[in-house]
Design an enzyme around this catalytic site. Structure first.
Site, PDB file in Angstrom:
ATOM      1  N   SER A 120       0.834  -1.201   0.000  1.00 17.97           N
ATOM      2  CA  SER A 120       0.000   0.000   0.000  1.00 17.97           C
ATOM      3  C   SER A 120       0.874   1.259   0.000  1.00 17.97           C
ATOM      4  O   SER A 120       1.623   1.487  -0.948  1.00 17.97           O
ATOM      5  CB  SER A 120      -0.967  -0.047   1.184  1.00 17.97           C
ATOM      6  OG  SER A 120      -1.997   0.907   1.047  1.00 17.97           O
ATOM      7  N   ASP A 137      -9.831  -4.557  -4.698  1.00 17.41           N
ATOM      8  CA  ASP A 137      -9.251  -3.586  -3.770  1.00 17.41           C
ATOM      9  C   ASP A 137     -10.083  -2.306  -3.749  1.00 17.41           C
ATOM     10  O   ASP A 137     -10.221  -1.626  -4.765  1.00 17.41           O
ATOM     11  CB  ASP A 137      -7.813  -3.265  -4.195  1.00 17.41           C
ATOM     12  CG  ASP A 137      -7.017  -2.544  -3.113  1.00 17.41           C
ATOM     13  OD1 ASP A 137      -7.605  -1.710  -2.393  1.00 17.41           O
ATOM     14  OD2 ASP A 137      -5.813  -2.809  -2.991  1.00 17.41           O
ATOM     15  N   HIS A 182      -8.016  -5.380  -0.284  1.00 17.50           N
ATOM     16  CA  HIS A 182      -6.758  -4.706   0.045  1.00 17.50           C
ATOM     17  C   HIS A 182      -6.029  -5.538   1.095  1.00 17.50           C
ATOM     18  O   HIS A 182      -6.057  -5.227   2.293  1.00 17.50           O
ATOM     19  CB  HIS A 182      -7.057  -3.290   0.559  1.00 17.50           C
ATOM     20  CG  HIS A 182      -5.860  -2.392   0.613  1.00 17.50           C
ATOM     21  ND1 HIS A 182      -5.162  -2.033  -0.517  1.00 17.50           N
ATOM     22  CD2 HIS A 182      -5.240  -1.782   1.657  1.00 17.50           C
ATOM     23  CE1 HIS A 182      -4.163  -1.218  -0.170  1.00 17.50           C
ATOM     24  NE2 HIS A 182      -4.185  -1.065   1.148  1.00 17.50           N
TER      25      HIS A 182
END
Length: 220
Positions: free
Chosen positions: A116, A170, A201
């Protein structure tokens, strides 16, 4: 950084380093379990370094202070990027890379990786690093400061293998954002290995297996 990095060595006298950066609101402990799932015994002892991001106010979360590599100004990750924050964290990560070299691990035996926000920092730092790295890994993230990458990238890492993976569902970093970065890097001639998985995610076991194969290859 708010706290020293967490370090795990799979054996004495490591011959390679994997520097793995966490995502927004997490800390260095977040990806320790992933390291325990990897089997890199074929490449010898490995040192995992898990840095802790500084605790800063995050605009998109109402200014709440949390571990973050840089500020998130709004839901559109491509607009109003926190360039100053990105560059501050890049400098901090460069210091960690320098520390690994001072401990006898050459750049060519270092993999820089992240999830991320950590993925953004992996791309931000790895593509600009002045010495060739073993590999660059980006998980569930995107390419930050995309418009400056071509001008700022280091020729030393033009041929460095890149592993990029993303979840098809996601809802935090849209897959389209990741694909935009993938296409931009491929257009610049990078050897990028792309994977996507039916997940949100997060990280899945299939992804870890694919990453394991990548790491074995680049650290062979």
């Amino acid at each position: 950084m708010s706290n020293p990095p967490i370090e795990i060595e799979t054996g004495p006298n490591p011959t390679a380093t994997i520097l793995l950066m966490h995502g927004l609101g997490a800390d260095g402990n977040d990806f320790v379990p992933i390291a325990n799932e990897l089997d890199l015994s074929a490449v010898g002892p490995v040192r995992f370094v898990f840095p802790n991001a500084p605790v800063i106010p995050v605009t998109v979360n109402g200014g709440y202070r949390m571990p973050a590599w840089y500020d998130i100004m709004g839901p559109d990750l491509a607009k109003r990027e926190d360039e100053a924050g990105l560059r501050r964290s890049q400098a901090a990560i460069e210091a960690l890379l320098a520390n690994e070299k001072s401990r006898g691990i050459p750049a060519s035996r270092i993999v820089i990786a992240g999830f991320s926000q950590g993925c953004a920092m992996s791309f931000m730092t790895g593509l600009r690093h002045p010495e060739r790295l073993a590999g660059i890994v980006g998980l569930s993230g995107y390419l930050p400061l995309a418009d400056t990458t071509a001008a700022e990238r280091s020729p030393a890492n033009q041929q460095t293998p890149i592993f990029q993976a993303h979840g098809q569902r996601d809802g935090v970093v849209p897959m389209a954002r990741a694909i935009h970065g993938r296409d931009a890097l491929q257009a610049l001639g990078y050897a990028l290995e792309w994977h996507d998985y039916p997940m949100e995610h997060s990280v899945c076991m299939e992804e870890i297996a694919d990453l394991n194969r990548f790491l074995l290859r680049v650290l062979a």
